[in-house]
Design an enzyme around this catalytic site. Structure first.
Site, PDB file in Angstrom:
ATOM      1  N   ASP A  94      -5.010  22.564   5.117  1.00 36.43           N
ATOM      2  CA  ASP A  94      -6.121  21.699   5.499  1.00 36.43           C
ATOM      3  C   ASP A  94      -5.740  20.760   6.634  1.00 36.43           C
ATOM      4  O   ASP A  94      -4.560  20.501   6.878  1.00 36.43           O
ATOM      5  CB  ASP A  94      -6.607  20.891   4.300  1.00 36.43           C
ATOM      6  CG  ASP A  94      -5.555  19.908   3.772  1.00 36.43           C
ATOM      7  OD1 ASP A  94      -4.385  20.312   3.659  1.00 36.43           O
ATOM      8  OD2 ASP A  94      -5.913  18.753   3.479  1.00 36.43           O
ATOM      9  N   GLU A 168      -3.784  18.847   1.014  1.00 41.30           N
ATOM     10  CA  GLU A 168      -2.651  17.933   1.138  1.00 41.30           C
ATOM     11  C   GLU A 168      -3.089  16.620   1.757  1.00 41.30           C
ATOM     12  O   GLU A 168      -2.641  15.543   1.350  1.00 41.30           O
ATOM     13  CB  GLU A 168      -1.542  18.580   1.983  1.00 41.30           C
ATOM     14  CG  GLU A 168      -0.222  17.818   1.979  1.00 41.30           C
ATOM     15  CD  GLU A 168      -0.070  16.805   3.111  1.00 41.30           C
ATOM     16  OE1 GLU A 168       0.949  16.102   3.144  1.00 41.30           O
ATOM     17  OE2 GLU A 168      -0.994  16.710   3.954  1.00 41.30           O
TER      18      GLU A 168
END
Length: 398
Positions: A94, A168
Protein backbone atom coordinates in the site's frame (compact mmCIF):
# COMPACT_ATOMS: atom_id res chain seq x y z
CA UNK A 1 29.19 -9.56 -4.19
CA UNK A 2 27.61 -7.04 -6.52
CA UNK A 3 25.42 -9.42 -8.48
CA UNK A 4 22.78 -7.02 -9.76
CA UNK A 5 24.33 -3.55 -9.42
CA UNK A 6 27.00 -4.52 -11.97
CA UNK A 7 24.66 -6.41 -14.31
CA UNK A 8 22.84 -4.07 -16.67
CA UNK A 9 20.24 -6.61 -17.78
CA UNK A 10 19.10 -7.17 -14.19
CA UNK A 11 19.18 -3.45 -13.44
CA UNK A 12 16.90 -2.99 -16.44
CA UNK A 13 14.62 -5.69 -15.03
CA UNK A 14 14.64 -3.97 -11.64
CA UNK A 15 13.61 -0.70 -13.27
CA UNK A 16 10.91 -2.44 -15.31
CA UNK A 17 9.48 -4.13 -12.23
CA UNK A 18 9.49 -0.93 -10.20
CA UNK A 19 7.81 1.17 -12.87
CA UNK A 20 5.14 -1.50 -13.31
CA UNK A 21 4.34 -1.55 -9.59
CA UNK A 22 4.16 2.21 -9.04
CA UNK A 23 1.59 2.50 -11.83
CA UNK A 24 -0.77 0.22 -9.90
CA UNK A 25 -2.98 2.25 -7.59
CA UNK A 26 -2.79 0.68 -4.13
CA UNK A 27 -3.49 3.53 -1.73
CA UNK A 28 -4.74 2.47 1.71
CA UNK A 29 -7.15 4.38 3.97
CA UNK A 30 -6.33 5.12 7.58
CA UNK A 31 -9.95 6.07 8.25
CA UNK A 32 -11.31 2.77 6.95
CA UNK A 33 -8.56 0.75 8.64
CA UNK A 34 -9.38 2.28 12.02
CA UNK A 35 -13.01 1.24 11.47
CA UNK A 36 -11.89 -2.36 11.12
CA UNK A 37 -12.02 -2.62 7.33
CA UNK A 38 -9.20 -4.91 6.16
CA UNK A 39 -7.71 -4.44 3.71
CA UNK A 40 -8.83 -0.86 4.01
CA UNK A 41 -9.24 -0.34 0.25
CA UNK A 42 -10.24 -2.69 -2.60
CA UNK A 43 -7.40 -1.54 -4.87
CA UNK A 44 -4.85 -3.33 -2.72
CA UNK A 45 -6.22 -6.59 -4.12
CA UNK A 46 -5.15 -5.43 -7.60
CA UNK A 47 -1.45 -5.24 -6.79
CA UNK A 48 -1.66 -8.39 -4.67
CA UNK A 49 -3.07 -10.39 -7.59
CA UNK A 50 -0.50 -8.92 -9.98
CA UNK A 51 2.38 -9.91 -7.69
CA UNK A 52 0.88 -13.35 -7.11
CA UNK A 53 0.85 -14.05 -10.84
CA UNK A 54 4.41 -12.80 -11.28
CA UNK A 55 5.63 -15.05 -8.48
CA UNK A 56 3.93 -18.05 -10.07
CA UNK A 57 5.49 -17.20 -13.44
CA UNK A 58 8.92 -17.01 -11.77
CA UNK A 59 8.59 -20.52 -10.35
CA UNK A 60 8.14 -19.67 -6.68
CA UNK A 61 6.28 -22.22 -4.56
CA UNK A 62 3.16 -22.11 -2.34
CA UNK A 63 2.24 -18.82 -4.02
CA UNK A 64 -1.01 -17.42 -2.68
CA UNK A 65 -3.01 -14.37 -1.73
CA UNK A 66 -4.59 -14.96 1.66
CA UNK A 67 -8.17 -14.03 2.48
CA UNK A 68 -6.76 -10.89 4.15
CA UNK A 69 -4.77 -9.80 1.06
CA UNK A 70 -1.26 -10.93 2.10
CA UNK A 71 0.90 -12.30 -0.71
CA UNK A 72 2.98 -15.30 0.39
CA UNK A 73 5.50 -17.43 -1.50
CA UNK A 74 8.60 -19.46 -0.76
CA UNK A 75 11.58 -20.99 -2.51
CA UNK A 76 13.19 -24.09 -0.96
CA UNK A 77 16.94 -24.10 -0.39
CA UNK A 78 19.25 -25.47 -3.04
CA UNK A 79 20.52 -28.96 -2.11
CA UNK A 80 23.94 -27.71 -0.98
CA UNK A 81 22.37 -25.18 1.43
CA UNK A 82 19.56 -27.14 3.02
CA UNK A 83 21.12 -26.66 6.47
CA UNK A 84 21.28 -22.87 6.19
CA UNK A 85 18.76 -20.75 8.09
CA UNK A 86 15.63 -19.87 6.18
CA UNK A 87 15.01 -16.13 5.77
CA UNK A 88 11.80 -14.15 5.35
CA UNK A 89 11.72 -10.87 3.41
CA UNK A 90 8.84 -8.42 3.66
CA UNK A 91 7.67 -5.30 1.88
CA UNK A 92 4.30 -3.58 1.84
CA UNK A 93 2.01 -3.02 -1.12
CA UNK A 94 0.00 0.00 0.00
CA UNK A 95 0.88 3.65 -0.33
CA UNK A 96 0.01 6.42 2.10
CA UNK A 97 -3.28 8.28 1.72
CA UNK A 98 -1.87 11.71 2.67
CA UNK A 99 -0.84 12.29 -0.96
CA UNK A 100 -2.68 10.65 -3.83
CA UNK A 101 -1.12 7.59 -5.42
CA UNK A 102 -3.62 7.33 -8.26
CA UNK A 103 -2.51 7.68 -11.90
CA UNK A 104 1.20 7.78 -11.04
CA UNK A 105 3.28 8.89 -14.02
CA UNK A 106 6.89 7.96 -13.22
CA UNK A 107 9.58 10.14 -14.78
CA UNK A 108 12.88 8.41 -15.61
CA UNK A 109 15.85 10.75 -15.80
CA UNK A 110 19.63 10.70 -15.54
CA UNK A 111 21.10 12.07 -12.34
CA UNK A 112 22.61 15.47 -13.09
CA UNK A 113 24.45 15.33 -9.80
CA UNK A 114 21.69 16.95 -7.76
CA UNK A 115 20.18 13.71 -6.49
CA UNK A 116 22.86 11.23 -5.41
CA UNK A 117 25.87 12.92 -6.97
CA UNK A 118 26.34 9.87 -9.20
CA UNK A 119 26.00 10.98 -12.82
CA UNK A 120 25.81 7.33 -13.86
CA UNK A 121 22.65 6.89 -11.84
CA UNK A 122 19.08 6.69 -13.09
CA UNK A 123 16.46 8.55 -11.07
CA UNK A 124 12.78 7.67 -11.00
CA UNK A 125 10.57 10.51 -9.79
CA UNK A 126 7.07 11.88 -10.26
CA UNK A 127 5.36 14.50 -12.37
CA UNK A 128 4.63 16.31 -9.04
CA UNK A 129 0.90 15.50 -9.28
CA UNK A 130 1.13 12.36 -7.15
CA UNK A 131 3.58 10.56 -4.91
CA UNK A 132 5.76 7.93 -6.54
CA UNK A 133 5.17 4.93 -4.30
CA UNK A 134 8.78 3.97 -3.69
CA UNK A 135 7.58 3.42 -0.13
CA UNK A 136 7.44 0.53 -0.48
CA UNK A 137 7.25 -0.61 -4.09
CA UNK A 138 11.01 -0.13 -4.29
CA UNK A 139 11.21 -2.82 -1.62
CA UNK A 140 8.96 -5.14 -3.59
CA UNK A 141 11.00 -4.58 -6.77
CA UNK A 142 14.35 -5.24 -5.08
CA UNK A 143 13.10 -8.46 -3.48
CA UNK A 144 11.51 -9.86 -6.62
CA UNK A 145 14.42 -8.93 -8.87
CA UNK A 146 16.81 -10.67 -6.45
CA UNK A 147 14.68 -13.81 -6.54
CA UNK A 148 14.50 -13.72 -10.33
CA UNK A 149 18.31 -13.57 -10.37
CA UNK A 150 18.60 -16.59 -8.06
CA UNK A 151 16.17 -18.64 -10.11
CA UNK A 152 17.49 -17.71 -13.55
CA UNK A 153 21.16 -17.99 -12.61
CA UNK A 154 20.61 -21.21 -10.60
CA UNK A 155 22.46 -19.82 -7.57
CA UNK A 156 23.10 -21.82 -4.42
CA UNK A 157 20.86 -20.25 -1.78
CA UNK A 158 19.17 -20.77 1.55
CA UNK A 159 15.42 -21.22 1.81
CA UNK A 160 13.55 -17.95 1.40
CA UNK A 161 10.03 -16.82 2.16
CA UNK A 162 8.38 -13.56 1.15
CA UNK A 163 5.34 -11.70 2.37
CA UNK A 164 3.93 -8.59 0.75
CA UNK A 165 1.51 -6.97 3.17
CA UNK A 166 -1.43 -4.57 2.87
CA UNK A 167 -2.13 -1.60 5.12
CA UNK A 168 1.33 -0.97 6.52
CA UNK A 169 0.81 2.76 6.11
CA UNK A 170 -2.32 2.64 8.26
CA UNK A 171 -0.44 0.92 11.09
CA UNK A 172 -2.38 -2.32 10.60
CA UNK A 173 0.01 -4.18 8.31
CA UNK A 174 0.64 -7.09 10.67
CA UNK A 175 -2.88 -7.40 12.09
CA UNK A 176 -3.61 -10.56 10.11
CA UNK A 177 -0.15 -11.67 8.99
CA UNK A 178 -0.28 -15.43 8.23
CA UNK A 179 2.08 -16.59 10.99
CA UNK A 180 0.98 -20.17 10.35
CA UNK A 181 2.71 -20.09 6.95
CA UNK A 182 6.03 -18.68 8.20
CA UNK A 183 8.86 -21.15 8.83
CA UNK A 184 11.75 -18.65 9.09
CA UNK A 185 13.02 -17.72 12.55
CA UNK A 186 14.04 -14.22 11.50
CA UNK A 187 13.25 -11.75 8.76
CA UNK A 188 14.11 -8.46 7.07
CA UNK A 189 11.83 -5.69 5.92
CA UNK A 190 13.04 -3.89 2.82
CA UNK A 191 11.41 -0.56 3.53
CA UNK A 192 14.12 2.01 4.18
CA UNK A 193 15.64 5.08 2.63
CA UNK A 194 19.16 6.14 1.66
CA UNK A 195 22.03 3.90 0.59
CA UNK A 196 23.57 2.03 3.53
CA UNK A 197 20.81 2.59 6.04
CA UNK A 198 20.20 -0.43 8.24
CA UNK A 199 17.75 0.06 11.05
CA UNK A 200 17.47 -1.96 14.23
CA UNK A 201 15.42 0.42 16.34
CA UNK A 202 12.29 2.45 15.90
CA UNK A 203 9.84 4.57 17.82
CA UNK A 204 7.58 3.32 20.55
CA UNK A 205 4.21 4.39 19.23
CA UNK A 206 0.90 5.22 20.84
CA UNK A 207 -2.15 7.03 19.52
CA UNK A 208 -4.28 9.34 21.60
CA UNK A 209 -7.92 10.30 21.09
CA UNK A 210 -9.09 13.40 22.95
CA UNK A 211 -12.84 13.91 23.29
CA UNK A 212 -14.38 17.28 24.17
CA UNK A 213 -17.91 17.57 25.58
CA UNK A 214 -19.46 21.01 25.66
CA UNK A 215 -22.95 22.39 26.16
CA UNK A 216 -25.08 23.62 23.29
CA UNK A 217 -27.76 26.28 23.41
CA UNK A 218 -29.14 29.01 21.16
CA UNK A 219 -26.23 31.25 20.15
CA UNK A 220 -28.32 34.37 20.70
CA UNK A 221 -28.76 33.44 24.35
CA UNK A 222 -25.45 31.68 24.88
CA UNK A 223 -24.40 33.74 27.90
CA UNK A 224 -27.64 33.16 29.75
CA UNK A 225 -27.77 29.53 28.66
CA UNK A 226 -24.26 28.77 29.81
CA UNK A 227 -22.89 27.64 26.44
CA UNK A 228 -19.67 25.64 26.56
CA UNK A 229 -18.25 25.56 23.03
CA UNK A 230 -16.32 22.36 22.21
CA UNK A 231 -14.74 24.15 19.24
CA UNK A 232 -13.02 26.53 21.65
CA UNK A 233 -12.07 23.68 23.98
CA UNK A 234 -10.37 21.85 21.12
CA UNK A 235 -8.60 25.03 19.98
CA UNK A 236 -7.40 25.73 23.51
CA UNK A 237 -6.05 22.18 23.84
CA UNK A 238 -4.15 22.49 20.55
CA UNK A 239 -2.70 25.86 21.55
CA UNK A 240 -1.24 24.36 24.72
CA UNK A 241 0.75 21.67 22.89
CA UNK A 242 4.46 22.61 23.03
CA UNK A 243 5.89 23.57 19.66
CA UNK A 244 9.25 22.00 20.49
CA UNK A 245 7.50 18.61 20.67
CA UNK A 246 6.07 18.77 17.15
CA UNK A 247 7.30 16.54 14.28
CA UNK A 248 8.49 19.60 12.36
CA UNK A 249 10.76 20.68 15.23
CA UNK A 250 12.28 17.31 16.14
CA UNK A 251 14.80 14.94 14.59
CA UNK A 252 17.18 12.08 15.36
CA UNK A 253 16.31 10.46 18.68
CA UNK A 254 13.85 13.17 19.71
CA UNK A 255 10.26 12.09 20.25
CA UNK A 256 7.18 14.09 19.30
CA UNK A 257 3.44 14.60 19.67
CA UNK A 258 1.64 15.00 16.34
CA UNK A 259 -1.93 16.31 15.96
CA UNK A 260 -3.39 14.41 13.00
CA UNK A 261 -7.13 15.02 12.66
CA UNK A 262 -9.74 17.14 14.44
CA UNK A 263 -13.42 17.94 14.20
CA UNK A 264 -15.88 19.75 16.46
CA UNK A 265 -19.34 21.22 16.88
CA UNK A 266 -20.52 23.36 19.77
CA UNK A 267 -21.54 20.28 21.73
CA UNK A 268 -18.69 17.84 21.01
CA UNK A 269 -15.26 17.56 19.47
CA UNK A 270 -12.53 15.03 18.80
CA UNK A 271 -8.79 15.26 18.25
CA UNK A 272 -6.48 12.40 17.26
CA UNK A 273 -2.74 12.54 17.95
CA UNK A 274 0.31 10.35 17.53
CA UNK A 275 2.80 9.92 20.38
CA UNK A 276 6.32 8.85 19.45
CA UNK A 277 9.50 8.28 21.49
CA UNK A 278 12.44 5.90 21.49
CA UNK A 279 12.06 5.04 25.15
CA UNK A 280 9.00 4.21 27.20
CA UNK A 281 9.78 6.83 29.85
CA UNK A 282 9.40 9.62 27.28
CA UNK A 283 6.14 8.12 26.04
CA UNK A 284 4.81 8.18 29.59
CA UNK A 285 5.85 11.84 29.87
CA UNK A 286 3.96 12.62 26.67
CA UNK A 287 0.86 10.85 27.99
CA UNK A 288 1.05 12.80 31.25
CA UNK A 289 1.41 16.07 29.34
CA UNK A 290 -1.80 15.41 27.42
CA UNK A 291 -3.64 14.53 30.61
CA UNK A 292 -2.40 17.74 32.24
CA UNK A 293 -3.55 19.84 29.29
CA UNK A 294 -6.94 18.09 29.38
CA UNK A 295 -7.41 19.05 33.03
CA UNK A 296 -6.42 22.66 32.27
CA UNK A 297 -8.96 22.92 29.45
CA UNK A 298 -11.67 21.39 31.64
CA UNK A 299 -10.98 23.93 34.40
CA UNK A 300 -10.95 26.88 32.01
CA UNK A 301 -14.03 25.90 30.00
CA UNK A 302 -16.27 24.04 32.40
CA UNK A 303 -16.60 21.24 29.84
CA UNK A 304 -15.41 17.64 29.92
CA UNK A 305 -12.19 16.40 28.28
CA UNK A 306 -11.24 12.74 28.16
CA UNK A 307 -8.05 11.21 26.73
CA UNK A 308 -7.75 7.59 25.58
CA UNK A 309 -4.44 5.99 24.61
CA UNK A 310 -3.79 2.98 22.38
CA UNK A 311 -0.47 1.20 21.84
CA UNK A 312 0.48 0.85 18.17
CA UNK A 313 3.98 -0.70 18.16
CA UNK A 314 7.14 -0.91 20.27
CA UNK A 315 10.82 -0.22 19.69
CA UNK A 316 12.34 -3.41 18.27
CA UNK A 317 15.88 -2.71 19.54
CA UNK A 318 15.76 -4.86 22.68
CA UNK A 319 14.40 -7.95 20.91
CA UNK A 320 17.00 -7.64 18.15
CA UNK A 321 19.79 -7.43 20.70
CA UNK A 322 18.56 -10.78 22.03
CA UNK A 323 18.95 -12.28 18.53
CA UNK A 324 22.38 -11.13 17.24
CA UNK A 325 22.45 -13.60 14.33
CA UNK A 326 19.83 -11.65 12.38
CA UNK A 327 21.94 -8.47 12.52
CA UNK A 328 25.27 -10.25 11.94
CA UNK A 329 23.96 -11.84 8.75
CA UNK A 330 22.82 -8.58 7.20
CA UNK A 331 26.03 -6.76 8.23
CA UNK A 332 28.08 -9.40 6.37
CA UNK A 333 25.82 -8.91 3.35
CA UNK A 334 26.47 -5.16 3.42
CA UNK A 335 30.23 -5.78 3.62
CA UNK A 336 30.10 -8.20 0.68
CA UNK A 337 28.33 -5.54 -1.38
CA UNK A 338 30.90 -2.86 -0.38
CA UNK A 339 28.18 -0.80 1.26
CA UNK A 340 29.12 0.81 4.62
CA UNK A 341 26.39 0.31 7.20
CA UNK A 342 24.69 3.48 8.42
CA UNK A 343 22.85 2.74 11.66
CA UNK A 344 19.93 5.12 11.86
CA UNK A 345 16.80 5.03 13.99
CA UNK A 346 13.50 4.67 12.17
CA UNK A 347 11.51 7.79 12.95
CA UNK A 348 8.40 5.74 12.46
CA UNK A 349 7.74 2.05 12.35
CA UNK A 350 7.68 -0.81 9.89
CA UNK A 351 5.88 -4.11 9.68
CA UNK A 352 9.15 -5.42 11.09
CA UNK A 353 8.66 -3.68 14.41
CA UNK A 354 5.32 -5.45 14.83
CA UNK A 355 6.72 -8.76 13.62
CA UNK A 356 9.59 -8.46 16.08
CA UNK A 357 7.03 -8.12 18.88
CA UNK A 358 5.45 -11.33 17.61
CA UNK A 359 8.72 -13.22 18.02
CA UNK A 360 10.34 -12.96 14.59
CA UNK A 361 13.21 -10.43 14.87
CA UNK A 362 13.16 -8.19 11.81
CA UNK A 363 15.66 -5.39 11.03
CA UNK A 364 15.05 -3.01 8.14
CA UNK A 365 17.13 -2.56 4.95
CA UNK A 366 17.32 0.56 2.73
CA UNK A 367 15.61 0.72 -0.67
CA UNK A 368 17.03 3.88 -2.27
CA UNK A 369 13.77 5.79 -1.75
CA UNK A 370 13.85 9.47 -0.85
CA UNK A 371 11.32 12.16 0.17
CA UNK A 372 8.58 9.53 0.43
CA UNK A 373 5.00 10.53 1.27
CA UNK A 374 5.40 13.60 -0.93
CA UNK A 375 4.98 14.76 -4.51
CA UNK A 376 8.76 15.25 -4.66
CA UNK A 377 9.49 11.58 -3.99
CA UNK A 378 12.28 9.92 -5.96
CA UNK A 379 14.21 6.67 -6.10
CA UNK A 380 17.75 5.86 -7.17
CA UNK A 381 18.11 2.84 -9.45
CA UNK A 382 21.72 2.31 -8.41
CA UNK A 383 20.75 2.30 -4.75
CA UNK A 384 17.87 -0.07 -5.39
CA UNK A 385 20.31 -2.38 -7.18
CA UNK A 386 22.64 -2.30 -4.16
CA UNK A 387 19.71 -3.28 -1.95
CA UNK A 388 19.12 -6.23 -4.27
CA UNK A 389 22.80 -7.18 -3.93
CA UNK A 390 22.42 -7.23 -0.16
CA UNK A 391 19.33 -9.45 -0.35
CA UNK A 392 21.26 -11.83 -2.60
CA UNK A 393 24.28 -11.84 -0.31
CA UNK A 394 22.07 -12.75 2.64
CA UNK A 395 20.63 -15.70 0.72
CA UNK A 396 23.85 -17.08 -0.75
CA UNK A 397 25.89 -16.87 2.46
CA UNK A 398 27.05 -20.36 3.48
Amino acid sequence: MNLISENQSYKNLLLENFVKYVKIWSESSGEQADKGVFPSTPQQWDIANTLCQQLKDMGMEQVQVTDKCYVYANLPASKDMENADSVLFLAHMDTVDEVTGKNVQPQIIKDDGSYTGDREDTIITTDKKTLLGGDDKAGIATILTSLEYIIKEKCSHSAVEIIFSPDEETGHGMDFVPLELIKSKYAYTVDGGDLGEMETECFNAWSATVTFTGKACHTGYAKKGGMINANLMLSSFMAKLPLDKMPQTTEGFEGFIAPMESSATIESGSLSLLLRAFNIEEIEEEKQLLQTIALQVEKESGGIVTVEFKQQYLNMKEKLMENPRVVERVVKAFEAANVPVINTPIRGGTDGSRLTEMGIPTPNIFTGSHLFHSRNEWCSLNQMAKASDIILNILIEK
